[in-house]
Design a protein around this motif. Structure first.
Motif, mmCIF file in Angstrom:
data_model
loop_
_atom_site.group_PDB
_atom_site.id
_atom_site.type_symbol
_atom_site.label_atom_id
_atom_site.label_comp_id
_atom_site.label_asym_id
_atom_site.label_seq_id
_atom_site.Cartn_x
_atom_site.Cartn_y
_atom_site.Cartn_z
ATOM 1 N N ASP A 108 34.306 37.461 41.069
ATOM 2 C CA ASP A 108 35.594 37.530 41.078
ATOM 3 C C ASP A 108 36.212 36.499 39.817
ATOM 4 O O ASP A 108 37.135 36.869 39.233
ATOM 5 C CB ASP A 108 36.027 36.833 42.422
ATOM 6 N N LEU A 109 35.372 35.622 39.824
ATOM 7 C CA LEU A 109 35.872 34.787 38.488
ATOM 8 C C LEU A 109 35.744 35.151 36.949
ATOM 9 O O LEU A 109 36.788 35.151 36.117
ATOM 10 C CB LEU A 109 35.031 33.540 38.483
ATOM 11 N N THR A 110 34.778 36.215 36.873
ATOM 12 C CA THR A 110 34.678 36.945 35.809
ATOM 13 C C THR A 110 35.764 38.090 35.364
ATOM 14 O O THR A 110 36.125 38.104 34.417
ATOM 15 C CB THR A 110 33.360 37.615 35.826
ATOM 16 N N LYS A 111 36.250 38.478 36.690
ATOM 17 C CA LYS A 111 37.211 39.613 36.676
ATOM 18 C C LYS A 111 38.397 39.065 36.305
ATOM 19 O O LYS A 111 39.183 39.271 35.235
ATOM 20 C CB LYS A 111 37.372 40.437 37.918
ATOM 21 N N GLN A 112 38.711 37.701 36.690
ATOM 22 C CA GLN A 112 39.880 36.877 36.485
ATOM 23 C C GLN A 112 39.941 36.213 35.179
ATOM 24 O O GLN A 112 41.110 36.126 34.503
ATOM 25 C CB GLN A 112 39.929 35.729 37.596
ATOM 26 N N TYR A 113 38.757 35.749 34.860
ATOM 27 C CA TYR A 113 38.899 35.153 33.445
ATOM 28 C C TYR A 113 38.014 36.028 32.443
ATOM 29 O O TYR A 113 36.984 35.398 31.766
ATOM 30 C CB TYR A 113 38.328 33.904 33.622
ATOM 31 N N TRP A 114 38.246 37.306 32.230
ATOM 32 C CA TRP A 114 37.495 38.194 31.532
ATOM 33 C C TRP A 114 37.360 37.830 29.970
ATOM 34 O O TRP A 114 36.461 38.121 29.014
ATOM 35 C CB TRP A 114 37.732 39.632 31.778
ATOM 36 N N LEU A 115 38.340 36.925 29.545
ATOM 37 C CA LEU A 115 38.455 36.716 28.095
ATOM 38 C C LEU A 115 37.474 35.845 27.755
ATOM 39 O O LEU A 115 36.971 35.705 26.606
ATOM 40 C CB LEU A 115 39.742 35.997 27.926
ATOM 41 N N VAL A 116 37.072 35.026 28.610
ATOM 42 C CA VAL A 116 35.796 34.054 28.122
ATOM 43 C C VAL A 116 34.483 34.647 27.844
ATOM 44 O O VAL A 116 33.857 34.434 26.886
ATOM 45 C CB VAL A 116 35.686 32.882 29.266
ATOM 46 N N SER A 119 34.913 36.920 24.514
ATOM 47 C CA SER A 119 35.026 36.009 23.540
ATOM 48 C C SER A 119 33.558 35.635 23.246
ATOM 49 O O SER A 119 32.954 35.487 22.024
ATOM 50 C CB SER A 119 36.030 35.054 23.728
#
Length: 135
Positions: A108-116, A119
């Motif tokens: 869920d965190l990966t989906k939410q913060y996909w930019l990190v 990058s």
């Protein structure tokens, strides 16, 4: 000639909360139970515990007999002003989320913060390409 029924506020009823001056409210009716305090089978503390509030639930829960209900009429002194009752705030219900396992939280965190992660991968590829050209 019809008799006028006295209307009492809850504040007025609540002021009569002592053994020698005790009023209660049951089903919107006000009763002065002061003369009955010593005779009440449950004791005077039962009556004192319900002064200043609507005692209907407590009265019904005790399972009073028909005779007890008829006896109440002797102590009737008036009606309760329904407008004097305090407003009960609306109850808000919040949905509790189910606890998730750590893998699901990470996804869920990966989906939410996909930019990190994107990058990090982009920088890694760019550094790899730069190093491979320099050799």
């Amino acid at each position: 000639m019809p008799t006028l029924t006295k209307i009492y506020s809850m504040e007025e009823v609540a002021a009569h909360n002592k053994q020698d001056d005790c009023w209660i409210v049951i089903d919107g009716k006000v009763y002065d139970v002061t003369p009955y305090m010593d005779e009440h089978p449950g004791g005077d503390d039962v009556l004192l515990a319900v002064t200043g509030k609507d005692a209907t639930d407590e009265f019904e829960d005790a399972g009073h007999s028909k005779t007890a209900r008829e006896l109440m009429e002797e102590y009737f002194i008036g009606e309760l002003d329904e407008a004097s009752l305090p407003e009960i705030p609306e109850l808000k219900i919040y949905k509790k989320e189910e606890p998730k396992d750590s893998v699901q939280k990470l996804v869920d965190l990966t989906k939410q913060y996909w930019l990190v992660p994107v990058s990090v991968i982009t920088i890694s590829v760019a550094v790899s390409v730069l190093f491979s050209r320099n050799k």
